[in-house]
Write a protein that holds these residues in place. Sequence first.
Motif, PDB file in Angstrom:
ATOM      1  N   UNK A 113       0.840  -1.199   0.000  1.00 56.15           N
ATOM      2  CA  UNK A 113       0.000   0.000   0.000  1.00 56.15           C
ATOM      3  C   UNK A 113       0.873   1.245   0.000  1.00 56.15           C
ATOM      4  N   UNK A 114       0.309   2.326  -0.509  1.00 56.51           N
ATOM      5  CA  UNK A 114       1.075   3.567  -0.578  1.00 56.51           C
ATOM      6  C   UNK A 114       0.225   4.716  -1.059  1.00 56.51           C
ATOM      7  N   UNK A 115       0.897   5.720  -1.590  1.00 53.15           N
ATOM      8  CA  UNK A 115       0.233   6.957  -2.005  1.00 53.15           C
ATOM      9  C   UNK A 115       0.821   7.391  -3.340  1.00 53.15           C
ATOM     10  N   UNK A 116      -0.039   7.937  -4.213  1.00 55.00           N
ATOM     11  CA  UNK A 116       0.451   8.504  -5.476  1.00 55.00           C
ATOM     12  C   UNK A 116       0.241  10.016  -5.433  1.00 55.00           C
ATOM     13  N   UNK A 117       1.260  10.753  -5.814  1.00 50.90           N
ATOM     14  CA  UNK A 117       1.136  12.212  -5.874  1.00 50.90           C
ATOM     15  C   UNK A 117       1.563  12.695  -7.256  1.00 50.90           C
ATOM     16  N   UNK A 118       0.636  13.354  -7.941  1.00 50.56           N
ATOM     17  CA  UNK A 118       0.919  13.810  -9.308  1.00 50.56           C
ATOM     18  C   UNK A 118       1.826  15.036  -9.306  1.00 50.56           C
ATOM     19  N   UNK A 119       2.598  15.178 -10.368  1.00 48.39           N
ATOM     20  CA  UNK A 119       3.406  16.382 -10.571  1.00 48.39           C
ATOM     21  C   UNK A 119       2.484  17.509 -11.072  1.00 48.39           C
ATOM     22  N   UNK A 120       2.942  18.766 -10.954  1.00 44.29           N
ATOM     23  CA  UNK A 120       2.119  19.876 -11.480  1.00 44.29           C
ATOM     24  C   UNK A 120       1.883  19.741 -12.987  1.00 44.29           C
ATOM     25  N   UNK A 121       2.798  19.087 -13.696  1.00 44.41           N
ATOM     26  CA  UNK A 121       2.639  18.978 -15.147  1.00 44.41           C
ATOM     27  C   UNK A 121       1.519  18.017 -15.547  1.00 44.41           C
ATOM     28  N   UNK A 122       1.228  17.027 -14.680  1.00 50.31           N
ATOM     29  CA  UNK A 122       0.292  15.965 -15.074  1.00 50.31           C
ATOM     30  C   UNK A 122      -1.070  16.530 -15.467  1.00 50.31           C
TER      31      UNK A 122
END
Length: 308
Positions: A35-44
């Motif tokens: 399990x974990x977390x996804x964090x998008x970049x500002x560009x996404x």
Amino acid sequence: MSQEQLYDALLDALYATFGNHPGFRVAHAKGVLVSGVFTATPEAKRHSRAAHLQGEPIPVLLRFSNFSGVPATADGDPMASPYGLAIRFTLPNGVSDIVAHSFNGFPVSTPEDFLFFLQGIAASGGETPNSAALDAFLAGHPQAKSFLEAPKPVPHSYVGLSYYGVNAFVFENDLGQQQAVRYRIEPEQPELPAQADEVANWEVDHLQIELAQRLAKGDLHLRLVAQLAESGDNIADGSVAWPQSNKSVVLGVFTLKELLPPDRQLETQQALNFNPARLPDGIKASADPMISARQHIYEKAMIRRNSL
Ligand code: HEM
């Protein structure tokens, strides 16, 4: 043959190859959930309005797996490759999946050809091997030949190699602009593959043990990258990799936090069914015929493995 019959025949061919293992997936049977977390970049978000690409932290489950449909396959066995990575994003209004493997391509471009390929492989093994059908198929399908002949390196770690989504998806942003992409999930730092003499001494579950040991020391990270299609790239044929010179965009970072506890691993894996066609608003299937085929086959596979 109807589409339904084709999908059933593909499952039959996989069961003929790997045997019946009730509850387990007929491909990628052995896996481990993190399990974990996804964090998008500002560009996404400039490329897609999908909920997980806007920058808010999104809970994720990642399942690393061995290719084989035999659950006891050792992690260093040649049949463990291509290794798999399936990802479940839990979005505010539903879920979405990515299903990728460690080879940048696939032996064939259509489900029909995959059936010929699997049947040819089945006929060329067993007690009375006959390789004529496979030889004829490979002669007309160079991608299938190069898939079989390509080196399948064994990694030191499930988080030490790149995984490819293979089939193209179409991103759409807030302005309605569309872009075909293919996913790549890559390590922070590329890692060299393991040598055969090391792998020979590995325990059966070496990669699962290694992952547990790494996670015990702290969080791990993988990057989610979109390779952008350029004019002339074949969107509908996952058997052919796009040129490495194509632009790639880092969509975000997965932070892997912990393994699911041992007493919940198997039960949770068997209850989950990942599906590459489970898509949020802002991402849709491309013209690649494998996406719709995989959608239906994975749904059928889940029902079949739970009714063996
Ligand atoms: C027509 C082509 C394909 C067929 C027939 C097929 C078949 C299957 C089946 C039956 C399963 C088990 C699903 C379940 O029981 O939940 C599976 C799982 C999987 N497949 Fe495919 N597959 C195809 C293409 C691909 C491609 C192109 C990739 C890589 C991009 C891929 C990667 C995987 C992975 C990683 C899993 C394990 C997913 C998980 O952890 O649940 N497959 N496949």
